[in-house]
Design a protein around this motif. Sequence first.
Motif, PDB file in Angstrom:
ATOM      1  N   TYR A   1       0.833  -1.187   0.000  1.00 29.31           N
ATOM      2  CA  TYR A   1       0.000   0.000   0.000  1.00 29.31           C
ATOM      3  C   TYR A   1       0.875   1.246   0.000  1.00 29.31           C
ATOM      4  N   VAL A   2       0.348   2.278  -0.654  1.00 23.82           N
ATOM      5  CA  VAL A   2       0.994   3.592  -0.638  1.00 23.82           C
ATOM      6  C   VAL A   2       0.497   4.331   0.593  1.00 23.82           C
ATOM      7  N   ARG A   3       1.428   5.024   1.224  1.00 26.17           N
ATOM      8  CA  ARG A   3       1.065   5.833   2.387  1.00 26.17           C
ATOM      9  C   ARG A   3       1.088   7.311   1.981  1.00 26.17           C
TER      10      ARG A   3
ATOM     11  N   GLY B   1      -1.248   9.602   8.327  1.00 25.83           N
ATOM     12  CA  GLY B   1      -1.308   9.296   6.906  1.00 25.83           C
ATOM     13  C   GLY B   1      -2.447   8.349   6.559  1.00 25.83           C
ATOM     14  N   GLU B   2      -2.759   8.287   5.282  1.00 26.08           N
ATOM     15  CA  GLU B   2      -3.792   7.374   4.789  1.00 26.08           C
ATOM     16  C   GLU B   2      -3.137   6.316   3.907  1.00 26.08           C
ATOM     17  N   THR B   3      -3.812   5.179   3.756  1.00 25.02           N
ATOM     18  CA  THR B   3      -3.238   4.059   3.013  1.00 25.02           C
ATOM     19  C   THR B   3      -4.089   3.727   1.794  1.00 25.02           C
ATOM     20  N   VAL B   4      -3.402   3.470   0.696  1.00 18.72           N
ATOM     21  CA  VAL B   4      -4.070   3.124  -0.565  1.00 18.72           C
ATOM     22  C   VAL B   4      -3.487   1.801  -1.050  1.00 18.72           C
ATOM     23  N   GLN B   5      -4.313   0.798  -1.185  1.00 19.31           N
ATOM     24  CA  GLN B   5      -3.855  -0.519  -1.611  1.00 19.31           C
ATOM     25  C   GLN B   5      -3.412  -0.473  -3.075  1.00 19.31           C
ATOM     26  N   VAL B   6      -2.130  -0.828  -3.332  1.00 17.71           N
ATOM     27  CA  VAL B   6      -1.598  -0.776  -4.699  1.00 17.71           C
ATOM     28  C   VAL B   6      -0.938  -2.085  -5.105  1.00 17.71           C
ATOM     29  N   PHE B   7      -1.139  -3.128  -4.322  1.00 20.90           N
ATOM     30  CA  PHE B   7      -0.505  -4.409  -4.635  1.00 20.90           C
ATOM     31  C   PHE B   7      -0.884  -4.885  -6.039  1.00 20.90           C
ATOM     32  N   ASP B   8      -2.103  -4.620  -6.441  1.00 23.99           N
ATOM     33  CA  ASP B   8      -2.587  -5.081  -7.750  1.00 23.99           C
ATOM     34  C   ASP B   8      -1.929  -4.338  -8.910  1.00 23.99           C
ATOM     35  N   TYR B   9      -1.198  -3.249  -8.613  1.00 22.44           N
ATOM     36  CA  TYR B   9      -0.646  -2.418  -9.686  1.00 22.44           C
ATOM     37  C   TYR B   9       0.882  -2.414  -9.716  1.00 22.44           C
ATOM     38  N   LEU B  10       1.526  -3.113  -8.805  1.00 20.38           N
ATOM     39  CA  LEU B  10       2.992  -3.134  -8.776  1.00 20.38           C
ATOM     40  C   LEU B  10       3.524  -4.195  -9.727  1.00 20.38           C
ATOM     41  N   ASP B  11       4.567  -3.842 -10.467  1.00 25.23           N
ATOM     42  CA  ASP B  11       5.132  -4.836 -11.375  1.00 25.23           C
ATOM     43  C   ASP B  11       6.097  -5.750 -10.617  1.00 25.23           C
ATOM     44  N   GLN B  12       6.511  -6.817 -11.277  1.00 30.43           N
ATOM     45  CA  GLN B  12       7.320  -7.850 -10.639  1.00 30.43           C
ATOM     46  C   GLN B  12       8.664  -7.314 -10.166  1.00 30.43           C
TER      47      GLN B  12
ATOM     48  N   ASP C   1      -3.334  -2.226   8.348  1.00 30.59           N
ATOM     49  CA  ASP C   1      -3.456  -1.394   7.148  1.00 30.59           C
ATOM     50  C   ASP C   1      -3.706  -2.225   5.898  1.00 30.59           C
ATOM     51  N   THR C   2      -3.322  -3.510   5.913  1.00 34.47           N
ATOM     52  CA  THR C   2      -3.616  -4.360   4.756  1.00 34.47           C
ATOM     53  C   THR C   2      -5.064  -4.826   4.764  1.00 34.47           C
ATOM     54  N   VAL C   3      -5.627  -4.982   5.954  1.00 31.07           N
ATOM     55  CA  VAL C   3      -7.013  -5.441   6.084  1.00 31.07           C
ATOM     56  C   VAL C   3      -7.982  -4.267   6.017  1.00 31.07           C
ATOM     57  N   PHE C   4      -7.531  -3.114   6.562  1.00 30.51           N
ATOM     58  CA  PHE C   4      -8.391  -1.934   6.613  1.00 30.51           C
ATOM     59  C   PHE C   4      -7.720  -0.742   5.929  1.00 30.51           C
ATOM     60  N   PRO C   5      -7.463  -0.839   4.609  1.00 21.38           N
ATOM     61  CA  PRO C   5      -6.850   0.306   3.918  1.00 21.38           C
ATOM     62  C   PRO C   5      -7.848   1.460   3.826  1.00 21.38           C
ATOM     63  N   SER C   6      -7.338   2.670   3.738  1.00 24.80           N
ATOM     64  CA  SER C   6      -8.230   3.817   3.555  1.00 24.80           C
ATOM     65  C   SER C   6      -8.950   3.730   2.217  1.00 24.80           C
TER      66      SER C   6
ATOM     67  N   ARG D   1      -8.961  -2.421  -2.128  1.00 27.76           N
ATOM     68  CA  ARG D   1      -9.460  -3.669  -1.550  1.00 27.76           C
ATOM     69  C   ARG D   1      -8.610  -4.125  -0.370  1.00 27.76           C
ATOM     70  N   SER D   2      -9.240  -4.901   0.484  1.00 28.32           N
ATOM     71  CA  SER D   2      -8.575  -5.482   1.641  1.00 28.32           C
ATOM     72  C   SER D   2      -7.797  -6.730   1.228  1.00 28.32           C
ATOM     73  N   ILE D   3      -6.643  -6.962   1.867  1.00 22.92           N
ATOM     74  CA  ILE D   3      -5.840  -8.163   1.632  1.00 22.92           C
ATOM     75  C   ILE D   3      -5.630  -8.858   2.976  1.00 22.92           C
ATOM     76  N   ASP D   4      -5.927 -10.136   3.026  1.00 25.29           N
ATOM     77  CA  ASP D   4      -5.908 -10.895   4.282  1.00 25.29           C
ATOM     78  C   ASP D   4      -4.491 -11.359   4.635  1.00 25.29           C
ATOM     79  N   VAL D   5      -3.656 -10.424   5.040  1.00 18.15           N
ATOM     80  CA  VAL D   5      -2.293 -10.776   5.461  1.00 18.15           C
ATOM     81  C   VAL D   5      -2.296 -11.661   6.706  1.00 18.15           C
ATOM     82  N   PRO D   6      -3.154 -11.408   7.714  1.00 16.21           N
ATOM     83  CA  PRO D   6      -3.164 -12.314   8.866  1.00 16.21           C
ATOM     84  C   PRO D   6      -3.392 -13.775   8.466  1.00 16.21           C
ATOM     85  N   GLY D   7      -4.328 -13.996   7.549  1.00 10.90           N
ATOM     86  CA  GLY D   7      -4.578 -15.366   7.088  1.00 10.90           C
ATOM     87  C   GLY D   7      -3.384 -15.951   6.367  1.00 10.90           C
ATOM     88  N   LYS D   8      -2.722 -15.137   5.538  1.00  6.55           N
ATOM     89  CA  LYS D   8      -1.541 -15.613   4.813  1.00  6.55           C
ATOM     90  C   LYS D   8      -0.402 -15.939   5.781  1.00  6.55           C
ATOM     91  N   LEU D   9      -0.267 -15.141   6.836  1.00  4.20           N
ATOM     92  CA  LEU D   9       0.807 -15.365   7.798  1.00  4.20           C
ATOM     93  C   LEU D   9       0.573 -16.650   8.593  1.00  4.20           C
TER      94      LEU D   9
END
Length: 703
Positions: free
Chosen positions: A226-228, A298-309, A360-365, A368-376
């Motif tokens: 996420y971008v801050r 600060g506020e958080t914006v989920q950008v995982f879907d837009y980052l390149d490899q 911040d991954t589950v509750f971004p400003s 979409r939310s990403i379930d990092v706790p579940g992945k961990l």
Amino acid sequence: MGDAIDNSETTAMDSDTDLEMHPDTLPRTDQEANDGSLGMCDIDVHAPLPVDKVIEESGPNDFSKSKLLQSQDDIGIQLLCNAAADHDLDVRYHRNLIFEVFDERRRVVFRQNSPENSAVYSYCARKKHIAKQMLAEQGIPVPSGNIFREYESALRFFIQSGAVVTVKPADGNAGHGVTSGVSSEAEFSDAWEFAKKESRDIIVEQNIFGEDIRIIVVGGKAEAAYVRIPASVTGDGVHSVRELVAQKNAIRRLNPGLRIDPIKRFDLLERDGISLDYIPEPGDTLQLTSVANASAGGETVQVFDYLDQEILELAERGAKCFPGLVQVGVDLIYTSPDQWQPGLPRGYIIEVNSNPGICDTVFPSYGRSIDVPGKLVSHMFSDAGAQFSRKLPKSTVSLAEPYRYERFGRVFGKGNTRQAALIKQAAYALNLEVKQVAGELFRLTGDNGSCLFHNGMPDRVRMITRKVTRNREWMSTVLPKNSEYAAGQDTQLNRFRLFVVGGKLVSALHVYTSGDRGGLLRREVGDLVHPSIQTVLDKTLSAIFDPMSVGIEFWVGDISSDLSQQPWEVRDAVCNPNLFWHHFPSEGGGRDVAKALVSSVFDEVDFTDIPRVCARFVIRGHVQGVGFRRWLKLISILHSTTGWVRNNQEGDESVVEAVLEGTPSAINRLYTLCHSGPKSAQVDSVDRSELPCSGKSQFSVIS
């Protein structure tokens, strides 16, 4: 949220050390970008992240119906416990943010958001200048800069660099004490004072312009990003900045991840002389603070879907530099299009976090939310995560071998220097390579792996045990004692210090007071310990989450008799025990507990047939009458080598001749050191020739 290790202090570097700024290899400053001096029209720059698009399409996320808004407990822990329940796992909460997740096969200990973290690697992540150095050594792009303790040196560095900088504490977290975009001496002075409130060592580094991204890496794989965005308000021509901030804080209170971090920092407004009572024009956006951390508003914006490899792999490479951390928050700057130049990195890692917030991954400003706790949780209970939940075998008594340098305690220095020197001596005796990393950190490397040490503590010691053993109140409730023990029997008990490595008791000291001198004396009594000590060890190790190495303060009447038949009590345990006590007791011989510790760390290495070599050195130059022979004897002891040294004459030339016998790693290191010699020497050359080993057991200075 990193955690510092006790009794550690890194020397500040106030000169041309660390990573210097090179203007021709860094992103351009704002002025360079604006004047077009670098021909941006000819550069095919990468596209910016669609942050505005995500904000526009998503709109502010509404979490007002979340049950966690009413929770008084740590939100991250609740998310992890919910994830554990989803995986049909059990949870046991202890206290102080510590809890266990387990099933019939495996037990994983968490402290807040992080499972099984290494205490040493957590320390490295918290010490920002050390983390940068470790990253840079692996070819990871990091901002250029330096670390300072004195203001005048830092100011001179800032002025000479001619760059916009970020000023931040070397030891800190959550954006506390950080100021970015510093471009004038007045701003630098304010930023310095702000950082000094958090740490006495301050980092001054090149300000990289671009998007501030946090990428969460779990088990070596990037899972969220996420971008801050720094705290800001947009004017409506009616409300003041103060009122607009209050409106935003009302929205933040409806986000479980942001509710406890209202906007309350206004350093950019203060820098520009803007009052909180100022009413912005409609559509005018005012940035309030120079840092983007959510804890600073600060506020958080989920950008995982837009980052390149490329960027994801950069974060994964950065996390890989800290193998003792399961989950890493990698903070990087994704360089903006108007700052990037061909041939330069598209991103710079500015720091890593050993205990990143997962809310911040589950509750971004926005986004979409990403379930990092579940992945961990899923990772920790996969085959890949099994290595982090290793439980020590049942305890045994396996005493370390007698220490053979008992007459040379002064050689090892004082304090923490002793710890490191003893570990390094053991490493050279086992033919391991030793490399200094930074300050009190050094790495041992063998054919089948490596281990990072902080003084006498290996990276296998977990942060969870470090935290528990530093909490006196907690320890008083969990350390075991015999049910026969009753208050008032203290005078009947004797004090012992047990040293346990990998579940094995390797040394036991009787600590007592001298009647004549009144001081504490120590005597090795490992041979007298009754086998029933195993029960004490098992209970103690379990209570403090099975540390790889630990010193135990044990009180009992007679350690040589059945412990089940007498009162005893464990009163303390420490994760960085005093090795020197066991090597150099006050009376009698000691035990080589450092060698036992290093051997246990490299438990997959066969040390039964350690190679030894013999070499003859002829050292030429101004080497006689300068203490060269005594110096060589002392460093030979520190490298666990034997042999002899003497002054000699070759024709008209005065030389020092030495025959040294030890492991290849030790002899190679001594060969390097002999090219410098003691401070008063001037070495011109060192001739080396190989000789057959003769089995020398001591080191002699020949007159």
